[in-house]
Design a protein around this motif. Structure first.
Motif, mmCIF file in Angstrom:
data_model
loop_
_atom_site.group_PDB
_atom_site.id
_atom_site.type_symbol
_atom_site.label_atom_id
_atom_site.label_comp_id
_atom_site.label_asym_id
_atom_site.label_seq_id
_atom_site.Cartn_x
_atom_site.Cartn_y
_atom_site.Cartn_z
ATOM 1 N N GLY A 1 0.808 -1.205 0.000
ATOM 2 C CA GLY A 1 0.000 0.000 0.000
ATOM 3 C C GLY A 1 0.848 1.264 0.000
ATOM 4 O O GLY A 1 1.742 1.413 0.832
ATOM 5 N N TYR A 2 0.585 2.166 -0.952
ATOM 6 C CA TYR A 2 1.260 3.467 -1.050
ATOM 7 C C TYR A 2 2.785 3.342 -1.180
ATOM 8 O O TYR A 2 3.512 4.306 -0.941
ATOM 9 C CB TYR A 2 0.931 4.340 0.167
ATOM 10 N N ALA A 3 3.291 2.190 -1.585
ATOM 11 C CA ALA A 3 4.732 1.940 -1.598
ATOM 12 C C ALA A 3 5.519 2.997 -2.355
ATOM 13 O O ALA A 3 6.576 3.450 -1.905
ATOM 14 C CB ALA A 3 5.010 0.557 -2.184
ATOM 15 N N PHE A 4 5.006 3.420 -3.526
ATOM 16 C CA PHE A 4 5.727 4.391 -4.362
ATOM 17 C C PHE A 4 4.891 5.652 -4.583
ATOM 18 O O PHE A 4 5.134 6.409 -5.523
ATOM 19 C CB PHE A 4 6.076 3.740 -5.704
ATOM 20 N N TYR A 5 3.955 5.861 -3.732
ATOM 21 C CA TYR A 5 2.946 6.925 -3.861
ATOM 22 C C TYR A 5 3.562 8.287 -4.169
ATOM 23 O O TYR A 5 4.453 8.768 -3.470
ATOM 24 C CB TYR A 5 2.151 6.985 -2.563
ATOM 25 N N HIS A 6 3.091 8.896 -5.266
ATOM 26 C CA HIS A 6 3.477 10.241 -5.674
ATOM 27 C C HIS A 6 4.984 10.457 -5.737
ATOM 28 O O HIS A 6 5.499 11.490 -5.302
ATOM 29 C CB HIS A 6 2.812 11.290 -4.773
ATOM 30 N N MET A 7 5.681 9.507 -6.339
ATOM 31 C CA MET A 7 7.070 9.752 -6.722
ATOM 32 C C MET A 7 7.007 10.503 -8.053
ATOM 33 O O MET A 7 7.082 9.933 -9.140
ATOM 34 C CB MET A 7 7.830 8.429 -6.844
ATOM 35 N N ASP A 8 6.876 11.792 -7.957
ATOM 36 C CA ASP A 8 6.470 12.626 -9.081
ATOM 37 C C ASP A 8 7.545 12.833 -10.147
ATOM 38 O O ASP A 8 7.254 13.363 -11.219
ATOM 39 C CB ASP A 8 6.022 14.002 -8.572
ATOM 40 N N SER A 9 8.790 12.433 -9.862
ATOM 41 C CA SER A 9 9.869 12.628 -10.833
ATOM 42 C C SER A 9 10.359 11.325 -11.435
ATOM 43 O O SER A 9 11.302 11.320 -12.232
ATOM 44 C CB SER A 9 11.054 13.345 -10.167
ATOM 45 N N LEU A 10 9.718 10.240 -11.098
ATOM 46 C CA LEU A 10 10.212 8.925 -11.497
ATOM 47 C C LEU A 10 10.016 8.678 -12.994
ATOM 48 O O LEU A 10 8.940 8.897 -13.540
ATOM 49 C CB LEU A 10 9.472 7.845 -10.706
ATOM 50 N N THR A 11 11.087 8.210 -13.654
ATOM 51 C CA THR A 11 11.008 7.852 -15.067
ATOM 52 C C THR A 11 11.170 6.357 -15.289
ATOM 53 O O THR A 11 10.873 5.867 -16.382
ATOM 54 C CB THR A 11 12.074 8.590 -15.895
ATOM 55 N N THR A 12 11.642 5.613 -14.281
ATOM 56 C CA THR A 12 11.760 4.154 -14.374
ATOM 57 C C THR A 12 11.460 3.524 -13.023
ATOM 58 O O THR A 12 11.995 3.958 -11.989
ATOM 59 C CB THR A 12 13.179 3.718 -14.803
ATOM 60 N N LEU A 13 10.603 2.509 -13.042
ATOM 61 C CA LEU A 13 10.365 1.678 -11.863
ATOM 62 C C LEU A 13 10.456 0.233 -12.320
ATOM 63 O O LEU A 13 9.643 -0.234 -13.118
ATOM 64 C CB LEU A 13 8.992 1.957 -11.254
ATOM 65 N N ASN A 14 11.466 -0.488 -11.803
ATOM 66 C CA ASN A 14 11.731 -1.848 -12.253
ATOM 67 C C ASN A 14 11.635 -2.817 -11.071
ATOM 68 O O ASN A 14 12.440 -2.766 -10.140
ATOM 69 C CB ASN A 14 13.127 -1.932 -12.876
ATOM 70 N N LEU A 15 10.628 -3.690 -11.133
ATOM 71 C CA LEU A 15 10.444 -4.708 -10.091
ATOM 72 C C LEU A 15 10.620 -6.114 -10.678
ATOM 73 O O LEU A 15 10.123 -7.091 -10.108
ATOM 74 C CB LEU A 15 9.058 -4.586 -9.465
ATOM 75 N N THR A 16 11.338 -6.234 -11.765
ATOM 76 C CA THR A 16 11.543 -7.519 -12.418
ATOM 77 C C THR A 16 12.134 -8.538 -11.442
ATOM 78 O O THR A 16 13.089 -8.240 -10.724
ATOM 79 C CB THR A 16 12.483 -7.374 -13.622
ATOM 80 N N GLY A 17 11.536 -9.727 -11.439
ATOM 81 C CA GLY A 17 12.059 -10.809 -10.623
ATOM 82 C C GLY A 17 11.560 -10.856 -9.203
ATOM 83 O O GLY A 17 11.895 -11.778 -8.451
ATOM 84 N N TRP A 18 10.721 -9.914 -8.804
ATOM 85 C CA TRP A 18 10.239 -9.905 -7.422
ATOM 86 C C TRP A 18 9.268 -11.065 -7.180
ATOM 87 O O TRP A 18 8.469 -11.421 -8.049
ATOM 88 C CB TRP A 18 9.522 -8.584 -7.130
#
Length: 338
Positions: free
Chosen positions: A36-53
């Motif tokens: 819940g809300y883990a990455f909430y409003h990371m307003d500048s993010l251009t890449t989020l990689n959770l591969t392999g989780w």
């Protein structure tokens, strides 16, 4: 490593200075239970990689990526083949995210029931980024989905692929993809199942570029129409579909079971298409439970309205105001002699 705790709740919330978050090397993620809300409003993010989780023990992803993504460039969401088999809800998981690309193929859902309400509510591309599509193919346990209300309401992706989805346990498609003005087609629409659905209220309203004739799988199919027998609300279901960019075929409603419907107001209001075909309602068995058909085909592209089935009962309809108002193409209105 994620072995020191079991909650990712709000971990990166509001971290506006981070522009790239590659977490593909994290281990022991099977300990995590709350996204819940883990990455909430990371307003500048251009890449989020959770591969392999390993997300097989996560019970909630509510608001996980709500508001994530750079306003201009958008974000590459790299999240393929994740196992969400313990998660009961994806409510607002990507709400108002700014997307450049999204890899969410191959997901596993909870078979015992999961809500996808508002999952992609008002997601959009970055202001300077390219258009984007949502590919949700390869998902397993889709029969566990219980609601798709507001699923992609107000979103701005250009196409959606739900090929292979089993929606037989979805109780509501209300506002399903409401007001996606960029959407041109839904691949796999022909496979969706309406067996448990009670509401189509505004399901496709204001999808002004949606084309049911875009391909062989982009119109309603045999698992949809005949299984609509529990649906009571058809109000504005197809209102203004194709209104800005007319599609090449009308919605295929020829086999729809509308016998439980109580309201059909504005159902096809301003629904536009080209090619000369008509909406085919000749087999519709509207029951005496129906009370309103206001604006039913108002300003639509149809040339014929056929409500001639012997079991089509309009005796309790109290208002048909503007029923076919300004439908300039209309040449025939057919009713049963009784």
């Amino acid at each position: 490593t994620a072995s020191l705790g079991n909650r990712l709740y709000s971990t990166f919330q509001g971290c506006d200075a981070i522009t790239s978050l590659d977490l593909s090397g994290w281990t022991d993620t099977d300990n995590l239970t709350n996204f819940g809300y883990a990455f909430y409003h990371m307003d500048s993010l251009t890449t989020l990689n959770l591969t392999g989780w390993d997300t097989s023990n996560v019970t909630t992803t509510a608001n996980m990526c709500n508001g994530v993504g750079d306003d201009s460039a958008g974000c590459d969401f790299i999240m393929p083949d994740l196992d969400w088999s313990a998660s009961t809800t994806f409510a607002s998981a990507f709400k108002r995210a700014h997307v450049k690309t999204m890899d969410i193929t191959g997901w596993t859902l909870r078979s015992a029931g999961v809500s996808l309400a508002s999952m992609f509510y008002e997601i959009a591309g970055g202001s300077a980024g390219p258009s984007f599509s949502v590919d949700a193919t390869g998902w397993t346990n889709t029969s566990g989905i219980t609601t798709l209300s507001n699923f992609a309401r107000g979103s701005l992706f250009t196409s959606l692929d739900v090929t292979g989805w089993d929606t037989s346990n979805v109780t509501s498609f209300a506002l399903f993809i409401y007001a996606n003005t960029n959407l041109t087609h839904i691949t796999g629409l022909n496979g969706l199942d309406a067996s448990s659905t009670t509401s189509l209220n505004q399901a496709f309203t204001n999808c002004k570029s949606l084309n049911f004739g875009a391909g062989v799988t982009t119109n309603f199919g045999s698992n949809w129409g005949p299984n609509l027998g529990s649906c009571t609300n058809f109000a504005s279901a197809l209102y203004q579909v194709g209104y800005t960019t007319a599609g090449t075929a009308p919605p295929d409603v020829s086999n729809w079971d509308v016998s439980a419907g109580t309201t059909f107001s504005s159902m096809f209001y301003r629904c536009k298409w080209t090619g000369g075909a008509d909406i085919d309602t000749s087999a519709w068995e509207i029951s005496s439970a129906c009370t309103t058909m206001v604006n039913f085909v108002r300003e639509s592209s149809t040339t014929t309205i056929d409500l001639s089935h012997t079991n089509c009962d309009l005796q309790n309809v109290t208002t048909m105001g503007s029923f076919a108002s300004n439908t300039t193409s209309l040449t025939r209105f057919i009713l049963n002699a009784t």
